[in-house]
Design a protein around this motif. Sequence first.
Motif, PDB file in Angstrom:
ATOM      1  N   ARG A   1     -76.588 -26.244  44.959  1.00  0.00           N
ATOM      2  CA  ARG A   1     -76.962 -27.048  45.352  1.00  0.00           C
ATOM      3  C   ARG A   1     -78.966 -26.198  45.272  1.00  0.00           C
ATOM      4  NH1 ARG A   1     -76.979 -25.740  50.849  1.00  0.00           N
ATOM      5  NH2 ARG A   1     -76.416 -24.287  51.910  1.00  0.00           N
ATOM      6  N   THR A   2     -79.795 -27.079  46.262  1.00  0.00           N
ATOM      7  CA  THR A   2     -81.628 -25.870  46.346  1.00  0.00           C
ATOM      8  C   THR A   2     -81.830 -26.148  47.694  1.00  0.00           C
ATOM      9  OG1 THR A   2     -81.719 -27.453  44.062  1.00  0.00           O
ATOM     10  CG2 THR A   2     -83.720 -26.781  45.769  1.00  0.00           C
ATOM     11  N   VAL A   3     -81.801 -24.682  47.934  1.00  0.00           N
ATOM     12  CA  VAL A   3     -82.527 -24.515  49.958  1.00  0.00           C
ATOM     13  C   VAL A   3     -83.807 -23.977  48.976  1.00  0.00           C
ATOM     14  CG1 VAL A   3     -82.090 -22.725  51.778  1.00  0.00           C
ATOM     15  CG2 VAL A   3     -79.689 -24.048  49.913  1.00  0.00           C
TER      16      VAL A   3
ATOM     17  N   GLY B   1     -76.304 -35.838  39.158  1.00  0.00           N
ATOM     18  CA  GLY B   1     -76.153 -37.312  39.629  1.00  0.00           C
ATOM     19  C   GLY B   1     -75.251 -37.525  39.874  1.00  0.00           C
ATOM     20  N   LYS B   2     -74.343 -36.529  40.865  1.00  0.00           N
ATOM     21  CA  LYS B   2     -73.580 -36.879  41.856  1.00  0.00           C
ATOM     22  C   LYS B   2     -74.571 -35.689  43.456  1.00  0.00           C
ATOM     23  CE  LYS B   2     -69.984 -35.028  38.899  1.00  0.00           C
ATOM     24  NZ  LYS B   2     -68.982 -34.124  38.939  1.00  0.00           N
ATOM     25  N   THR B   3     -74.062 -36.572  44.648  1.00  0.00           N
ATOM     26  CA  THR B   3     -74.793 -36.240  46.036  1.00  0.00           C
ATOM     27  C   THR B   3     -73.006 -35.919  46.888  1.00  0.00           C
ATOM     28  OG1 THR B   3     -74.557 -38.346  46.874  1.00  0.00           O
ATOM     29  CG2 THR B   3     -77.134 -37.105  45.780  1.00  0.00           C
ATOM     30  N   MET B   4     -73.752 -34.707  47.863  1.00  0.00           N
ATOM     31  CA  MET B   4     -72.395 -34.331  48.839  1.00  0.00           C
ATOM     32  C   MET B   4     -73.618 -34.922  50.007  1.00  0.00           C
ATOM     33  SD  MET B   4     -72.623 -30.083  48.953  1.00  0.00           S
ATOM     34  CE  MET B   4     -71.136 -30.357  50.519  1.00  0.00           C
ATOM     35  N   VAL B   5     -71.920 -35.155  50.952  1.00  0.00           N
ATOM     36  CA  VAL B   5     -72.838 -34.813  52.639  1.00  0.00           C
ATOM     37  C   VAL B   5     -73.175 -33.192  52.914  1.00  0.00           C
ATOM     38  CG1 VAL B   5     -72.575 -36.128  54.570  1.00  0.00           C
ATOM     39  CG2 VAL B   5     -71.927 -37.168  52.687  1.00  0.00           C
ATOM     40  N   ARG B   6     -74.249 -33.120  53.517  1.00  0.00           N
ATOM     41  CA  ARG B   6     -74.044 -32.133  54.625  1.00  0.00           C
ATOM     42  C   ARG B   6     -73.290 -31.704  55.083  1.00  0.00           C
ATOM     43  NH1 ARG B   6     -79.275 -29.385  57.396  1.00  0.00           N
ATOM     44  NH2 ARG B   6     -78.131 -27.689  58.094  1.00  0.00           N
ATOM     45  N   GLY B   7     -72.797 -30.573  55.169  1.00  0.00           N
ATOM     46  CA  GLY B   7     -71.150 -30.073  55.877  1.00  0.00           C
ATOM     47  C   GLY B   7     -69.303 -30.479  56.005  1.00  0.00           C
ATOM     48  N   ASP B   8     -69.544 -31.250  54.567  1.00  0.00           N
ATOM     49  CA  ASP B   8     -68.469 -31.490  53.568  1.00  0.00           C
ATOM     50  C   ASP B   8     -68.325 -30.208  52.466  1.00  0.00           C
ATOM     51  OD1 ASP B   8     -68.515 -34.286  54.509  1.00  0.00           O
ATOM     52  OD2 ASP B   8     -68.976 -35.027  52.752  1.00  0.00           O
ATOM     53  N   VAL B   9     -66.945 -30.290  52.091  1.00  0.00           N
ATOM     54  CA  VAL B   9     -67.144 -28.735  51.399  1.00  0.00           C
ATOM     55  C   VAL B   9     -67.625 -28.799  49.849  1.00  0.00           C
ATOM     56  CG1 VAL B   9     -65.024 -28.051  50.348  1.00  0.00           C
ATOM     57  CG2 VAL B   9     -64.751 -28.415  52.577  1.00  0.00           C
ATOM     58  N   GLN B  10     -68.150 -28.485  49.668  1.00  0.00           N
ATOM     59  CA  GLN B  10     -69.256 -28.872  48.260  1.00  0.00           C
ATOM     60  C   GLN B  10     -68.360 -28.229  47.134  1.00  0.00           C
ATOM     61  OE1 GLN B  10     -73.044 -26.728  48.272  1.00  0.00           O
ATOM     62  NE2 GLN B  10     -72.814 -26.810  45.941  1.00  0.00           N
ATOM     63  N   PRO B  11     -68.554 -29.122  46.300  1.00  0.00           N
ATOM     64  CA  PRO B  11     -67.123 -29.484  45.087  1.00  0.00           C
ATOM     65  C   PRO B  11     -67.201 -28.235  44.181  1.00  0.00           C
ATOM     66  CG  PRO B  11     -68.145 -30.986  45.213  1.00  0.00           C
ATOM     67  CD  PRO B  11     -69.262 -30.259  45.776  1.00  0.00           C
TER      68      PRO B  11
ATOM     69  N   ALA C   1     -83.220 -28.658  50.252  1.00  0.00           N
ATOM     70  CA  ALA C   1     -84.218 -29.705  49.535  1.00  0.00           C
ATOM     71  C   ALA C   1     -82.464 -31.099  50.232  1.00  0.00           C
ATOM     72  CB  ALA C   1     -83.406 -29.524  48.273  1.00  0.00           C
ATOM     73  N   VAL C   2     -83.339 -32.316  50.250  1.00  0.00           N
ATOM     74  CA  VAL C   2     -82.394 -33.737  50.437  1.00  0.00           C
ATOM     75  C   VAL C   2     -82.236 -34.042  49.010  1.00  0.00           C
ATOM     76  CG1 VAL C   2     -82.546 -33.820  52.936  1.00  0.00           C
ATOM     77  CG2 VAL C   2     -84.413 -34.842  51.606  1.00  0.00           C
ATOM     78  N   SER C   3     -81.542 -34.618  49.197  1.00  0.00           N
ATOM     79  CA  SER C   3     -81.341 -36.007  48.118  1.00  0.00           C
ATOM     80  C   SER C   3     -82.408 -36.152  47.303  1.00  0.00           C
ATOM     81  CB  SER C   3     -80.711 -37.055  47.675  1.00  0.00           C
ATOM     82  OG  SER C   3     -79.927 -37.661  45.959  1.00  0.00           O
ATOM     83  N   GLY C   4     -82.783 -36.667  45.884  1.00  0.00           N
ATOM     84  CA  GLY C   4     -84.443 -36.527  45.860  1.00  0.00           C
ATOM     85  C   GLY C   4     -85.473 -35.814  45.487  1.00  0.00           C
ATOM     86  N   ASP C   5     -85.718 -34.772  46.541  1.00  0.00           N
ATOM     87  CA  ASP C   5     -86.488 -34.061  47.086  1.00  0.00           C
ATOM     88  C   ASP C   5     -86.748 -32.949  45.172  1.00  0.00           C
ATOM     89  OD1 ASP C   5     -87.356 -34.379  49.504  1.00  0.00           O
ATOM     90  OD2 ASP C   5     -86.159 -32.747  50.655  1.00  0.00           O
ATOM     91  N   SER C   6     -87.732 -32.375  45.032  1.00  0.00           N
ATOM     92  CA  SER C   6     -87.715 -31.291  44.169  1.00  0.00           C
ATOM     93  C   SER C   6     -87.824 -29.814  45.260  1.00  0.00           C
ATOM     94  CB  SER C   6     -89.341 -32.071  43.507  1.00  0.00           C
ATOM     95  OG  SER C   6     -90.332 -31.627  45.022  1.00  0.00           O
ATOM     96  N   SER C   7     -87.823 -29.084  44.633  1.00  0.00           N
ATOM     97  CA  SER C   7     -88.258 -27.967  45.482  1.00  0.00           C
ATOM     98  C   SER C   7     -88.875 -27.222  46.303  1.00  0.00           C
ATOM     99  CB  SER C   7     -87.369 -26.810  44.544  1.00  0.00           C
ATOM    100  OG  SER C   7     -87.679 -25.414  45.147  1.00  0.00           O
TER     101      SER C   7
ATOM    102  N   LEU D   1     -77.914 -36.418  52.313  1.00  0.00           N
ATOM    103  CA  LEU D   1     -77.041 -35.944  51.321  1.00  0.00           C
ATOM    104  C   LEU D   1     -77.772 -35.373  50.370  1.00  0.00           C
ATOM    105  CD1 LEU D   1     -77.223 -39.592  50.157  1.00  0.00           C
ATOM    106  CD2 LEU D   1     -74.862 -38.539  51.311  1.00  0.00           C
ATOM    107  N   TRP D   2     -77.193 -34.331  49.964  1.00  0.00           N
ATOM    108  CA  TRP D   2     -77.939 -33.237  49.121  1.00  0.00           C
ATOM    109  C   TRP D   2     -77.196 -33.029  47.689  1.00  0.00           C
ATOM    110  CZ3 TRP D   2     -74.979 -28.846  51.610  1.00  0.00           C
ATOM    111  CH2 TRP D   2     -76.074 -27.974  53.211  1.00  0.00           C
ATOM    112  N   ASP D   3     -78.528 -33.999  46.863  1.00  0.00           N
ATOM    113  CA  ASP D   3     -78.613 -33.379  45.222  1.00  0.00           C
ATOM    114  C   ASP D   3     -77.503 -32.159  44.507  1.00  0.00           C
ATOM    115  OD1 ASP D   3     -79.392 -35.573  44.152  1.00  0.00           O
ATOM    116  OD2 ASP D   3     -81.424 -35.205  44.786  1.00  0.00           O
ATOM    117  N   LEU D   4     -76.498 -32.441  42.983  1.00  0.00           N
ATOM    118  CA  LEU D   4     -76.147 -31.464  43.392  1.00  0.00           C
ATOM    119  C   LEU D   4     -76.185 -31.008  41.684  1.00  0.00           C
ATOM    120  CD1 LEU D   4     -72.646 -32.265  44.325  1.00  0.00           C
ATOM    121  CD2 LEU D   4     -73.583 -30.720  45.440  1.00  0.00           C
ATOM    122  N   TYR D   5     -76.391 -29.537  41.011  1.00  0.00           N
ATOM    123  CA  TYR D   5     -76.496 -29.291  40.049  1.00  0.00           C
ATOM    124  C   TYR D   5     -75.609 -28.754  39.154  1.00  0.00           C
ATOM    125  CZ  TYR D   5     -81.463 -30.602  42.114  1.00  0.00           C
ATOM    126  OH  TYR D   5     -82.401 -30.710  42.974  1.00  0.00           O
ATOM    127  N   SER D   6     -75.932 -28.076  38.042  1.00  0.00           N
ATOM    128  CA  SER D   6     -74.999 -27.743  37.444  1.00  0.00           C
ATOM    129  C   SER D   6     -75.431 -25.967  37.515  1.00  0.00           C
ATOM    130  CB  SER D   6     -75.252 -27.535  35.405  1.00  0.00           C
ATOM    131  OG  SER D   6     -76.319 -27.249  35.456  1.00  0.00           O
TER     132      SER D   6
END
Length: 181
Positions: free
Chosen positions: A30-32, A15-25, A68-74, A3-8
């Motif tokens: 996201r953070t790399v 407060g939203k996440t996405m599953v790796r491999g899904d289409v990003q809204p 970065a996975v959900s919950g990870d800081s950079s 899971l990846w956290d989503l950012y503005s």
Amino acid sequence: MELWDLYSSDREKLGKTMVRGDVQPEGTYRTVVHVCLFNTEGKMLIQQRQPFKSGWSNLWDVTVGGSAVSGDSSRDAAERELFEELGIKQSFADLRPALTVHFDWGFDDFYVLESDVDLSSVQLQYEEVQAVRWADMEEIVSMLSDGSFIPYHKSFIELLFLLRKQRSVRTGSDTTVPQPR
């Protein structure tokens, strides 16, 4: 399932996440992270991706990189990726990214640090990495030219080598910024 956290666009958690491999809204980011580890001789530790990895298979890359996975800081993500891919323990508690590159779907934080890692102690993550070695800037630029390195811009690689010792875009001995009173 990763899971990846989503950012503005201002890098505020939505407060939203996405599953790796899904289409990003649309309109989310996201953070790399990438870690560029240099030794005291000024060489960067580079890794060769596994031939079965999708995307850039068999090519050489900077020390490590990943999402970065959900919950990870950079910082958490950089520390985790360095340990997962190469078995190198390094605290990132007092580190900030040397630079952040904005890409269409996110923020890519590049950490630059120095450590004389003994290559015989490195533990390669089989799923990701097939080999590591030290390389100077000229070697990496040559690898860019012959297509054996992920196709970064040559000037970007040069910038990473410059940032190894200098954390400012200014030249000269006084790179301090006046603090507000």
